[in-house]
Write a protein that holds these residues in place. Structure first.
Motif, PDB file in Angstrom:
ATOM      1  N   UNK A 223      15.613  65.958   2.271  1.00 66.09           N
ATOM      2  CA  UNK A 223      15.079  64.627   2.575  1.00 66.09           C
ATOM      3  C   UNK A 223      15.726  64.058   3.832  1.00 66.09           C
ATOM      4  N   UNK A 224      17.028  64.247   3.989  1.00 66.10           N
ATOM      5  CA  UNK A 224      17.704  63.753   5.188  1.00 66.10           C
ATOM      6  C   UNK A 224      17.162  64.468   6.425  1.00 66.10           C
ATOM      7  N   UNK A 225      16.993  65.772   6.330  1.00 68.54           N
ATOM      8  CA  UNK A 225      16.443  66.542   7.446  1.00 68.54           C
ATOM      9  C   UNK A 225      15.047  66.046   7.811  1.00 68.54           C
ATOM     10  N   UNK A 226      14.180  65.897   6.821  1.00 72.74           N
ATOM     11  CA  UNK A 226      12.806  65.447   7.079  1.00 72.74           C
ATOM     12  C   UNK A 226      12.786  64.051   7.679  1.00 72.74           C
ATOM     13  N   UNK A 227      13.619  63.164   7.157  1.00 74.83           N
ATOM     14  CA  UNK A 227      13.635  61.782   7.629  1.00 74.83           C
ATOM     15  C   UNK A 227      14.139  61.705   9.064  1.00 74.83           C
ATOM     16  N   UNK A 228      15.206  62.418   9.361  1.00 70.60           N
ATOM     17  CA  UNK A 228      15.735  62.412  10.724  1.00 70.60           C
ATOM     18  C   UNK A 228      14.745  63.028  11.707  1.00 70.60           C
ATOM     19  N   UNK A 229      14.083  64.099  11.318  1.00 67.06           N
ATOM     20  CA  UNK A 229      13.076  64.714  12.204  1.00 67.06           C
ATOM     21  C   UNK A 229      11.928  63.753  12.468  1.00 67.06           C
ATOM     22  N   UNK A 230      11.497  63.048  11.436  1.00 66.39           N
ATOM     23  CA  UNK A 230      10.408  62.086  11.586  1.00 66.39           C
ATOM     24  C   UNK A 230      10.829  60.950  12.519  1.00 66.39           C
ATOM     25  N   UNK A 231      12.046  60.469  12.372  1.00 67.11           N
ATOM     26  CA  UNK A 231      12.544  59.406  13.253  1.00 67.11           C
ATOM     27  C   UNK A 231      12.680  59.900  14.691  1.00 67.11           C
ATOM     28  N   UNK A 232      13.115  61.132  14.850  1.00 68.68           N
ATOM     29  CA  UNK A 232      13.235  61.707  16.190  1.00 68.68           C
ATOM     30  C   UNK A 232      11.857  61.880  16.828  1.00 68.68           C
ATOM     31  N   UNK A 233      10.907  62.367  16.044  1.00 66.22           N
ATOM     32  CA  UNK A 233       9.536  62.569  16.528  1.00 66.22           C
ATOM     33  C   UNK A 233       8.915  61.256  16.994  1.00 66.22           C
ATOM     34  N   UNK A 234       9.267  60.171  16.328  1.00 63.59           N
ATOM     35  CA  UNK A 234       8.681  58.861  16.646  1.00 63.59           C
ATOM     36  C   UNK A 234       9.485  58.083  17.684  1.00 63.59           C
ATOM     37  N   UNK A 235      10.570  58.680  18.194  1.00 60.11           N
ATOM     38  CA  UNK A 235      11.334  58.029  19.256  1.00 60.11           C
ATOM     39  C   UNK A 235      12.326  56.985  18.781  1.00 60.11           C
ATOM     40  N   UNK A 236      12.637  56.981  17.490  1.00 54.99           N
ATOM     41  CA  UNK A 236      13.555  55.991  16.926  1.00 54.99           C
ATOM     42  C   UNK A 236      14.999  56.504  16.975  1.00 54.99           C
ATOM     43  N   UNK A 237      15.167  57.805  16.819  1.00 56.91           N
ATOM     44  CA  UNK A 237      16.482  58.438  16.770  1.00 56.91           C
ATOM     45  C   UNK A 237      16.538  59.546  17.820  1.00 56.91           C
TER      46      UNK A 237
END
Length: 129
Positions: A60-74
């Motif tokens: 879940x942490x991996x998926x969440x961080x990837x999603x945030x990175x993909x969206x330009x948040x992280x």
């Protein structure tokens, strides 16, 4: 007629096909609020995040961080050590969310007892009905 992101009208999370609904869904996630509690302080390595956020799985942490990175948040930075380490930080766009995320966490902590009392009262009414 249904409005979409491509039309030159106002965006609204109430419109089913408006991309703003996806953005709202992204930032309304509980894991993201918890990740922000750590990243708003300083860049943090993956393992530090996982240790600090009780209950989040590696997946879940991996998926969440990837999603945030993909969206330009992280932003994700690979640190050239042996073995390589990965560090996450908020992007400039992500930092604009700090006040909002902090306010949500604060509200949850300040009103948790009231919410629990309301829940208990509701359950008692349902049992009597």
């Amino acid at each position: 007629m249904e409005k979409t992101l491509l039309q030159s009208s106002a965006h609204s999370v109430l419109i089913a096909r408006c991309y703003s609904r996806d953005v709202l869904d992204l930032i309304a996630d509980k894991w993201i609020a918890l990740i922000f509690a750590l990243l708003e302080k300083h860049p943090t390595r993956f393992n530090e995040l996982q240790r600090a956020i009780e209950g989040i799985s590696h997946k879940m942490l991996t998926q969440t961080l990837r999603n945030l990175e993909r969206r330009g948040i992280v932003e994700r930075k690979i640190i050239p050590t042996i073995p390589p380490a990965v560090e996450y930080s908020l992007s400039s766009l992500g930092t604009t969310l700090i006040p909002l995320m902090a306010a949500l966490r604060q509200w949850a902590e300040e009103h948790m007892e009231e919410v629990e009392q309301a829940f208990q009262a509701y359950e008692e009414r349902e049992e009597k009905a």
